[in-house]
Structure formats: structure tokens, C-alpha cells
Design a protein around this motif. Structure first.
Motif, mmCIF file in Angstrom:
data_model
loop_
_atom_site.group_PDB
_atom_site.id
_atom_site.type_symbol
_atom_site.label_atom_id
_atom_site.label_comp_id
_atom_site.label_asym_id
_atom_site.label_seq_id
_atom_site.Cartn_x
_atom_site.Cartn_y
_atom_site.Cartn_z
ATOM 1 N N VAL A 1 0.881 -1.175 0.046
ATOM 2 C CA VAL A 1 -0.140 -0.059 0.074
ATOM 3 C C VAL A 1 0.884 1.033 0.012
ATOM 4 N N ALA A 2 1.969 1.262 0.738
ATOM 5 C CA ALA A 2 2.856 2.465 1.106
ATOM 6 C C ALA A 2 3.490 2.585 -0.530
ATOM 7 N N MET A 3 4.250 1.459 -1.027
ATOM 8 C CA MET A 3 4.860 1.689 -2.187
ATOM 9 C C MET A 3 3.784 2.110 -3.303
ATOM 10 N N GLY A 4 2.575 1.523 -3.277
ATOM 11 C CA GLY A 4 1.523 1.783 -4.321
ATOM 12 C C GLY A 4 1.421 3.542 -4.290
ATOM 13 N N LEU A 5 1.154 3.986 -3.067
ATOM 14 C CA LEU A 5 1.114 5.708 -3.093
ATOM 15 C C LEU A 5 2.253 6.123 -3.597
ATOM 16 N N ILE A 6 3.451 5.777 -3.190
ATOM 17 C CA ILE A 6 4.652 6.483 -4.114
ATOM 18 C C ILE A 6 4.732 6.282 -5.593
ATOM 19 N N ALA A 7 4.295 4.969 -5.979
ATOM 20 C CA ALA A 7 4.442 4.819 -7.403
ATOM 21 C C ALA A 7 3.373 5.750 -8.096
ATOM 22 N N THR A 8 2.178 5.848 -7.474
ATOM 23 C CA THR A 8 1.138 6.723 -8.189
ATOM 24 C C THR A 8 1.849 8.104 -8.252
ATOM 25 N N ILE A 9 2.170 8.557 -7.166
ATOM 26 C CA ILE A 9 2.832 10.046 -7.273
ATOM 27 C C ILE A 9 4.160 10.231 -8.277
ATOM 28 N N THR A 10 4.702 9.083 -8.136
ATOM 29 C CA THR A 10 5.784 8.982 -9.110
ATOM 30 C C THR A 10 5.340 9.096 -10.732
ATOM 31 N N ALA A 11 4.437 8.258 -10.958
ATOM 32 C CA ALA A 11 3.783 8.214 -12.118
ATOM 33 C C ALA A 11 3.197 9.379 -12.816
ATOM 34 N N LEU A 12 2.565 10.019 -11.820
ATOM 35 C CA LEU A 12 1.940 11.298 -12.329
ATOM 36 C C LEU A 12 2.850 12.417 -12.444
ATOM 37 N N VAL A 13 3.917 12.499 -11.751
ATOM 38 C CA VAL A 13 4.931 13.512 -11.832
ATOM 39 C C VAL A 13 5.713 13.064 -13.281
ATOM 40 N N LEU A 14 5.958 11.815 -13.688
ATOM 41 C CA LEU A 14 6.623 11.426 -14.746
ATOM 42 C C LEU A 14 5.912 11.824 -15.815
ATOM 43 N N GLY A 15 4.471 11.682 -15.876
ATOM 44 C CA GLY A 15 3.662 12.100 -16.852
ATOM 45 C C GLY A 15 3.493 13.515 -17.093
ATOM 46 N N LEU A 16 3.476 14.224 -16.220
ATOM 47 C CA LEU A 16 3.696 15.709 -16.488
ATOM 48 C C LEU A 16 5.021 15.959 -16.970
ATOM 49 N N VAL A 17 6.022 15.710 -16.302
ATOM 50 C CA VAL A 17 7.455 16.026 -16.783
ATOM 51 C C VAL A 17 7.415 15.619 -18.306
ATOM 52 N N THR A 18 7.001 14.325 -18.740
ATOM 53 C CA THR A 18 7.162 14.049 -20.205
ATOM 54 C C THR A 18 6.339 14.767 -21.062
ATOM 55 N N ALA A 19 5.057 15.297 -20.677
ATOM 56 C CA ALA A 19 4.301 16.176 -21.349
ATOM 57 C C ALA A 19 5.110 17.494 -21.659
ATOM 58 N N SER B 1 14.175 -0.372 -18.153
ATOM 59 C CA SER B 1 13.064 0.346 -18.885
ATOM 60 C C SER B 1 12.760 1.890 -18.118
ATOM 61 N N VAL B 2 12.836 1.665 -16.787
ATOM 62 C CA VAL B 2 12.761 2.968 -16.097
ATOM 63 C C VAL B 2 13.864 4.109 -16.468
ATOM 64 N N ALA B 3 15.153 3.665 -16.478
ATOM 65 C CA ALA B 3 16.334 4.358 -16.941
ATOM 66 C C ALA B 3 16.059 4.882 -18.397
ATOM 67 N N ALA B 4 15.576 4.111 -19.315
ATOM 68 C CA ALA B 4 15.633 4.601 -20.570
ATOM 69 C C ALA B 4 14.211 5.671 -20.834
ATOM 70 N N GLY B 5 13.508 5.486 -19.847
ATOM 71 C CA GLY B 5 12.241 6.648 -19.712
ATOM 72 C C GLY B 5 12.642 7.994 -19.287
ATOM 73 N N VAL B 6 13.546 7.897 -18.371
ATOM 74 C CA VAL B 6 14.278 9.176 -17.869
ATOM 75 C C VAL B 6 15.256 9.731 -18.748
ATOM 76 N N PHE B 7 15.789 8.914 -19.539
ATOM 77 C CA PHE B 7 16.686 9.377 -20.656
ATOM 78 C C PHE B 7 15.988 10.060 -21.787
ATOM 79 N N LEU B 8 14.857 9.488 -22.250
ATOM 80 C CA LEU B 8 14.100 10.114 -23.246
ATOM 81 C C LEU B 8 13.405 11.453 -22.907
#
Length: 253
Positions: free
Chosen positions: A43-61, A218-225
């Protein structure tokens, strides 16, 4: 630090965190690995993963928007240069020297931004290339048109030169902007926590280690892009030079 080095840093943090999690799992008492404990961690890591996904989506856009804006600016600049050359050509033979200066400006821009596609040696920095347009505008303003048609062409050429200069300054303003280091540190920290939880909950065998490594890669490749998109005029992933090279092929005709 290059974008590749930053991506490798993220890879080391995430995969290293997973290995640390597996090491911690082997050291924990059995009751710390009960179903209730695992559910709490999930549950705790799911919360962090959700926040991370939202931030990554905004930064990617945002990074993709910057890349598209730079790509559009290059295309508009190429069209303006071509139209400027045609306006000068229609003015008359008096503008031959100015047209040669326009061509030299375009060559310098290509060599500066895409040196790997040319001689590999940039002959001027970004400010000098932009100032060359100002000198071209001064020379256009010194023309002495003797007919209404020439006066219209002179005015049109000045307007086009202003557009080229404004576009160039806008590109220079955005040049070199990248993702802030504190943001990358926080992002790497979140991802490391997530992958540490993977190692903490996963059994230690070759299959899980391989899957976790591929996920970290895969995560590192996403950050690279994301980092590459945020710097559209430098790095491995650049905007295309095709519009400016097309203009160079047709300028002066």
C-alpha cells in the motif's frame, strides 16, 4: 553530467535498491514478512508509485511540448529565411551581397547546432549567429528603393528578417534548459524506494532478478528520453535539421 550518465545513475539506484531489498529480506525475522506486513508495504509503495507516475507523466508532457516548440521554430525559421531570400531576389541585383550574407548565416546556424552533420566545427557561437541577422537587417535598411514595388519588397524583407531574429532569440533562450538536478534526485529516490520494495517482497532467484533488472533498465530509458526531449538542440535526440538544409539548397536561386 550527460543525459546518459543521469540515466545510468537512475539504473544503478533502482537496481541497486532492489538488490538491497533482497538482502534486507534475508536478514529480517520471519514475522516481519507476514501477509499483513507485505500488504502494508504494498500500500505504501503503491502510493509512492502513483505519485511518481503522475510526476513522470507531467514532466514527459512538458518535455515533449518543449521539443515540439523547438521543432516548429526551426521549421518557421527555415521558411522565413527562404521568403527573405526571395524578397531580396525580387528587389534586384543590388541585393546579391546581402543574399550571400543570408546564406552564410544559414550555414553558420547549421554548423553550430548540427556540427555532426557538417564539418564538425562551429565557426561562431549562438550570439554571433544571431547578431549576423541584425547586420543583414541594417544592410537591407540602407537600400534606396526607387519604386513603390521595391519599397514594398524592402519593407517585407525587413519584416521577415525581424521574424528570423525573433525566432532565433527564442531558440537561444530555451537552449540548454534541462530537468533540474534536485528533481532528478527526488525522482531517483522515489524509484529506489519502489524497487527496494520489489526486492523486499520478491524471492531471490535468477528469474526475479532478471525481471527487476529489465524493469530498472526500462525506467532508466524513460528518464533518458525525458532528459533528451527537454534539451531539443543538444544530446542524442535533436530536432531535425531538414527544414534548414532544404532552405540552404534552395536559397540563392
Amino acid at each position: 553530467m550527460s543525459d546518459t550518465a543521469r540515466a545510468l545513475f537512475v539504473l544503478a539506484c533502482t537496481f541497486g535498491g532492489a538488490l538491497v531489498g533482497m538482502r534486507i529480506r534475508a536478514m529480517l525475522p520471519e514475522h516481519h514478512l507476514s501477509a499483513d506486513s507485505k500488504d502494508t508495504v504494498k500500500v505504501a509503495m503503491g502510493l509512492i508509485a502513483t505519485i511518481t507516475a503522475l510526476v513522470l507523466g507531467l514532466v514527459t508532457a512538458a518535455a515533449k511540448s518543449d521539443f515540439d516548440a523547438a521543432d516548429g521554430a526551426v521549421g518557421r525559421g527555415a521558411a522565413d529565411v527562404l521568403m527573405l531570400d526571395r524578397a531580396l531576389a525580387r528587389y534586384g541585383p543590388e541585393t546579391k551581397g546581402i543574399r550571400e550574407s543570408v546564406r552564410s548565416h544559414l550555414v553558420a546556424r547549421l554548423e553550430l547546432t548540427w556540427p555532426e552533420e557538417g564539418s564538425g566545427v562551429a565557426t561562431a557561437d549562438g550570439t554571433e549567429v544571431t547578431l549576423s541577422i541584425e547586420r543583414i537587417l541594417d544592410r537591407i535598411g540602407e537600400l534606396a528603393p526607387d519604386t513603390d514595388a521595391r519599397r514594398r519588397l524592402q519593407s517585407n524583407a525587413i519584416d521577415l528578417g525581424d521574424d528570423v531574429m525573433q525566432t532565433r532569440w527564442r531558440v537561444l533562450q530555451d537552449h540548454g534548459i534541462s530537468i533540474p538536478r534536485p528533481f532528478l534526485v527526488i525522482l531517483a529516490f522515489w524509484l529506489t524506494l519502489i524497487f527496494t520494495s520489489f526486492g523486499l517482497l520478491a524471492p531471490r532467484n535468477a528469474t526475479t532478478i532478471g525481471v527487476i533488472f529489465v524493469s530498472a533498465l526500462s525506467v532508466a530509458a524513460g528518464v533518458f528520453l525525458i532528459l533528451e526531449l527537454a534539451s531539443p538542440l543538444e544530446g542524442t535526440l535533436k530536432v531535425s535539421s531538414r527544414p534548414l538544409r532544404y532552405a540552404l539548397e534552395h536559397i540563392g536561386r
